[in-house]
Design a protein around this motif. Structure first.
Motif, short mmCIF file in Angstrom:
data_model
loop_
_atom_site.label_atom_id
_atom_site.label_comp_id
_atom_site.label_asym_id
_atom_site.label_seq_id
_atom_site.Cartn_x
_atom_site.Cartn_y
_atom_site.Cartn_z
N ARG A 285 0.84 -1.21 0.00
CA ARG A 285 0.00 0.00 0.00
C ARG A 285 0.87 1.25 0.00
N TYR B 145 2.06 1.93 -3.51
CA TYR B 145 1.01 2.53 -4.33
C TYR B 145 0.78 3.99 -3.94
N GLN C 202 -9.40 2.11 -9.60
CA GLN C 202 -9.80 1.14 -8.58
C GLN C 202 -11.12 0.46 -8.95
N ASP D 215 0.14 1.98 -12.76
CA ASP D 215 -0.75 2.15 -11.60
C ASP D 215 -1.71 0.99 -11.50
N LEU E 152 -2.04 -1.61 -8.51
CA LEU E 152 -3.29 -1.62 -7.75
C LEU E 152 -3.91 -3.02 -7.75
#
Ligand SMILES: [Zn+2]
Length: 218
Positions: A16, A19, A40, A68, A72
């Motif tokens: 996390r 990210y 997301q 990304d 994710l």
């Protein structure tokens, strides 16, 4: 960190953090990129499908968003696998080598060559054209990691993606419960003409997509 079985051990907190670090460094020239929330929603397959397809379109043509997206997905998947083990109190889990590699690519640490999946499957005459392919459309640059995607097929629990050469030999194969697959193995294919298809598994009558041409250009 390696545990001696070819897997990497990462903490969820560390994932996390990676990210969050990427988001913090998001440059201003990405104003036209989808929001982190839209990415997301794509990863979680939430929200309006049309919106998700727009995000997917952009993500496939934008290296920054792809990075990304890959990161994710890794975070989300690792989190759900952890939850699935019933050991959610434990904040460490084993990350399969393939996921670790895509994570490393996403955060730009380095590259790991992946061996293609080699498990076999019985091909028992699936109904052709029953799985609808979305992307890639037909042409891509050799050396890029491609995001393959298709529409959900009712009754399917897993999907098998196969990339074949012009003679029909399977060069890359992968199985996923998802409706998309970011293939790093395809990066290693030389420029030329290929084809790919997806078989929906899990119902008594396996269903398959059309065989779609894929040209890898220099
Ligand atoms: Zn973008």
């Amino acid at each position: 960190m390696a545990n001696g079985r070819g897997e990497n051990v990462l903490t969820e907190a560390r994932l996390r953090e990676l990210y969050a670090g990427r988001l913090a460094r998001r440059p201003a020239d990405r104003a036209s990129c989808p929001t982190p929330e839209a990415l997301q929603a794509l990863v979680r397959r939430e929200g309006v499908e049309e919106q998700r397809l727009r995000t997917l379109d952009h993500t496939m043509s934008c290296a920054a968003c792809r990075a990304d997206f890959d990161l994710l997905r890794t975070v989300e998947r690792a989190g759900s696998e952890l939850a699935g083990t019933g050991r959610s109190a434990r904040r460490t889990w084993l990350l399969p080598a393939a996921l670790a590699a895509s994570l490393l690519l996403a955060v730009g640490i380095g590259r790991i060559a992946l061996a293609p999946d080699s498990d076999d499957v019985v091909r028992s005459g699936p109904t052709a054209g029953a799985v609808q392919l979305l992307a890639p459309a037909g042409e891509a640059t050799a050396g890029d990691s491609l995001l393959f995607s298709w529409r959900p097929t009712p009754g399917a629990t897993r999907y098998r993606l196969e990339v074949l050469n012009a003679s029909g030999d399977v060069l890359v194969e992968a199985e996923t419960s998802d409706t998309m697959f970011a293939s790093e193995a395809v990066r290693r294919l030389a420029p030329g003409d290929y084809q790919w298809w997806v078989t929906a598994l899990g119902s008594p009558d396996p269903r398959r997509s059309e065989l779609r041409p894929l040209r890898l250009t220099r």
